[in-house]
Design a protein around this motif. Structure first.
Motif, short mmCIF file in Angstrom:
data_model
loop_
_atom_site.label_atom_id
_atom_site.label_comp_id
_atom_site.label_asym_id
_atom_site.label_seq_id
_atom_site.Cartn_x
_atom_site.Cartn_y
_atom_site.Cartn_z
N SER A 176 2.04 -39.64 -2.28
CA SER A 176 2.07 -39.19 -1.06
C SER A 176 1.59 -38.10 -0.72
O SER A 176 1.14 -37.02 -0.81
N ARG A 177 1.76 -38.11 0.97
CA ARG A 177 1.78 -36.59 1.87
C ARG A 177 2.29 -35.53 1.73
O ARG A 177 1.74 -34.60 1.52
N ALA A 178 3.49 -35.62 1.15
CA ALA A 178 4.58 -34.03 1.33
C ALA A 178 3.74 -33.51 -0.12
O ALA A 178 4.02 -32.56 0.37
N PRO A 179 3.25 -33.89 -0.74
CA PRO A 179 2.88 -33.01 -2.57
C PRO A 179 1.82 -32.56 -1.86
O PRO A 179 0.89 -30.86 -2.20
N ILE A 180 1.30 -33.30 -1.77
CA ILE A 180 -0.12 -32.40 0.08
C ILE A 180 -0.14 -31.33 0.42
O ILE A 180 -0.71 -30.41 -0.29
N ARG A 181 0.64 -31.80 1.65
CA ARG A 181 0.67 -31.08 2.28
C ARG A 181 1.58 -29.25 1.53
O ARG A 181 0.77 -28.60 2.03
N GLU A 182 2.18 -29.58 0.34
CA GLU A 182 3.07 -28.71 -0.30
C GLU A 182 1.64 -27.59 -0.76
O GLU A 182 1.96 -26.47 -0.14
N ALA A 183 1.06 -28.78 -1.29
CA ALA A 183 -0.38 -27.73 -1.38
C ALA A 183 -0.98 -26.86 -0.95
O ALA A 183 -1.77 -25.77 -0.73
N LEU A 184 -1.12 -27.74 -0.14
CA LEU A 184 -2.86 -27.13 0.83
C LEU A 184 -1.79 -25.76 1.28
O LEU A 184 -2.57 -24.54 1.99
N ILE A 185 -0.60 -25.79 2.23
CA ILE A 185 -0.28 -24.34 2.25
C ILE A 185 -0.29 -23.34 1.57
O ILE A 185 -0.90 -22.48 1.91
N ALA A 186 0.24 -23.64 0.18
CA ALA A 186 -0.36 -22.69 -0.95
C ALA A 186 -1.88 -22.58 -1.25
O ALA A 186 -1.90 -21.27 -1.12
N LEU A 187 -2.90 -23.88 -0.52
CA LEU A 187 -4.23 -23.32 -0.81
C LEU A 187 -4.77 -22.67 0.10
O LEU A 187 -5.65 -21.18 -0.02
N GLU A 188 -3.78 -22.62 1.35
CA GLU A 188 -4.33 -21.69 2.47
C GLU A 188 -3.71 -20.38 2.23
O GLU A 188 -4.45 -19.26 2.31
N ARG A 189 -2.94 -19.98 2.03
CA ARG A 189 -2.34 -18.77 1.71
C ARG A 189 -2.71 -17.77 0.60
O ARG A 189 -3.00 -17.01 -0.13
N GLU A 190 -3.77 -18.87 -0.29
CA GLU A 190 -4.81 -18.04 -1.39
C GLU A 190 -5.94 -18.41 -0.48
O GLU A 190 -7.03 -17.29 -1.36
N GLY A 191 -6.24 -18.37 0.31
CA GLY A 191 -7.34 -18.18 1.19
C GLY A 191 -8.51 -19.24 1.11
O GLY A 191 -9.97 -18.59 1.51
N LEU A 192 -8.40 -19.73 0.42
CA LEU A 192 -8.93 -21.28 -0.24
C LEU A 192 -9.51 -22.32 1.07
O LEU A 192 -10.79 -22.90 0.67
N VAL A 193 -8.40 -22.60 1.80
CA VAL A 193 -8.52 -23.55 2.58
C VAL A 193 -7.74 -23.16 4.35
O VAL A 193 -7.49 -21.22 3.99
N THR A 194 -8.27 -23.28 5.31
CA THR A 194 -8.01 -22.92 6.56
C THR A 194 -7.63 -24.70 7.29
O THR A 194 -8.09 -25.37 7.25
N PHE A 195 -6.86 -24.44 8.08
CA PHE A 195 -6.07 -24.81 8.90
C PHE A 195 -6.71 -24.14 10.25
O PHE A 195 -6.57 -23.00 10.83
N GLU A 196 -7.13 -25.35 10.88
CA GLU A 196 -7.64 -25.61 12.27
C GLU A 196 -6.44 -25.53 13.53
O GLU A 196 -5.31 -25.89 12.89
N LYS A 197 -5.98 -25.26 14.60
CA LYS A 197 -5.68 -25.63 15.63
C LYS A 197 -4.52 -26.84 15.63
O LYS A 197 -3.90 -27.26 16.52
#
Lengths: 221, 221
Positions: free
Chosen positions: A52-73
């Motif tokens: 489901s989306r919940a684990p995906i969201r968590e992973a994306l947040i972790a990746l963002e803090r690793e500098g591999l992905v960015t969140f747009e506004k």
DNA sequence: TATCTGTAAAGTGTCGACAGTTTTAAAACC
DNA sequence: GGTTTTAAAACTGTCGACACTTTACAGATA
């Protein structure tokens, strides 16, 4: 890679789907499966990873803090693009952390460490592709950071490592390396570093590491 | 604090409840509202912040990667305890990042920067509590890292800053500072650093920063 | 009093749902 | 053909629910 330091004392990570997705997604990004700039929509990823989306969201947040992905506004996620300026920043930050790590590594340097690094450098001389050399290079640098015994240095370093790898994969994509020859300078620098580490001269090891990494920026704008 | 560098070019953060909770929770932790080691249960926090668990979870993940909380294997979250060994690690990592930052800060150092730092140091001499001096100290160091122009250095530095602050608040708790006198050595070191930065000698600035920070470890085990 | 035990309370991991917003794509218009 | 308008599709942010696990605690036992 049977490293004598392969497992420093780090907390056991949570064992949940989010962690699994995090690691798998990171691997897919640094291996170039998702090109830089491509969109990462949660529902799509959720289907891709059969969750489901919940684990995906968590992973994306972790990746963002690793500098591999960015969140747009707007909240949309994209694979981060790493350009020339980013590469310079990464190398400068690496130089800072790794030169300190090299200096500290002398505190608890052993024969086994010398052996591991020696073997690694030997393999470098025999490497037959940029990808192979890079892998050995990253292993070596990771090893030295680990030997510092400073867990925070390692944790700060890891995001740089992933960004560095993500950048490398872009380089591979453009570059044909049919007639690859390992750079003599890199290997020479590694040997010099090993010498300083083995001889127990912290300031020399630190300086060798600093110069070695910043050397990569010699032709940068 | 009207800093000439108050806003470097950083991406606008997502504007959602999770971000709000993240910032508020961080402030509460570094201000000592949640003592080190105390449990942070999602339902409790959800009620505290008048929201559901989803934004709380996101905030906790971000805080974990900032080093302010830890997840146990069972998933329970606690405020991270920062002991003597952690303090040493933090200072070593700070020394690495900030000495590099000081060296780079010379690239684009201006009169306004000199003015800001001078004023900051002046206030330090007049400070009347450890908390006040610490705030100025942190501001100063943050400023230099910002001046490096390397966004990654700043992003790696920030977690250290929060952990440092969280550790300080524990110190305040134990220490009565009725008869506080600012440490002469700290201020002297800051003046020396400013001199190197203003005179445009990168290696000297870098070295001054390194010695200044590692000086804090002089009596550490 | 101190220790064990079983049950209730509380917490985490994951899911599906829904409102509101953004993007996409088709339709309408010049 | 190229631009604007409009409708549909997709996505994010947040919520409540539920199964399963861990913790807390009252009561039983020695």
């Amino acid at each position: 890679m049977a490293s004598p330091r392969s497992q420093p004392l780090r907390r056991a990570p949570r064992n949940n789907r989010a962690t699994t997705v995090h690691l798998r997604l990171r691997k897919e990004i640094v291996s170039g499966h998702f090109p830089q700039g491509s969109a990462l929509a949660e529902p799509v990823l959720a289907e891709h990873f059969h969750t489901s989306r919940a684990p995906i969201r968590e992973a994306l947040i972790a990746l963002e803090r690793e500098g591999l992905v960015t969140f747009e506004k707007t909240g949309r996620t994209r694979v981060r693009t790493i350009g020339a300026k980013d590469f310079r920043e990464i190398m400068e930050a690496r130089a800072a952390l790794e030169s300190m790590a090299a200096g500290l590594a002398n505190r608890n340097w052993t024969e086994a460490d010398t052996e591991f690094v020696t073997k690694n450098i030997e393999e470098q001389t025999k490497s037959r592709s940029l990808a192979e050399l890079s892998r050995l290079d990253i292993d070596l640098h990771h090893y030295v950071v680990t030997c510092s015994g400073n867990l925070r240095l390692l944790q700060l370093w890891e995001p740089l490592r992933w960004q560095w790898e993500a950048h490398l994969v872009e380089i591979y994509r453009r570059q044909k390396n049919d007639d690859f020859i390992p750079e003599k300078e890199t290997i020479k620098a590694h040997k010099h570093l090993l010498e300083a580490l083995a001889n127990g001269t912290p300031s020399e090891a630190s300086e060798a590491m600093m110069n070695h990494i910043l050397f990569n920026l010699r032709w940068a704008k």
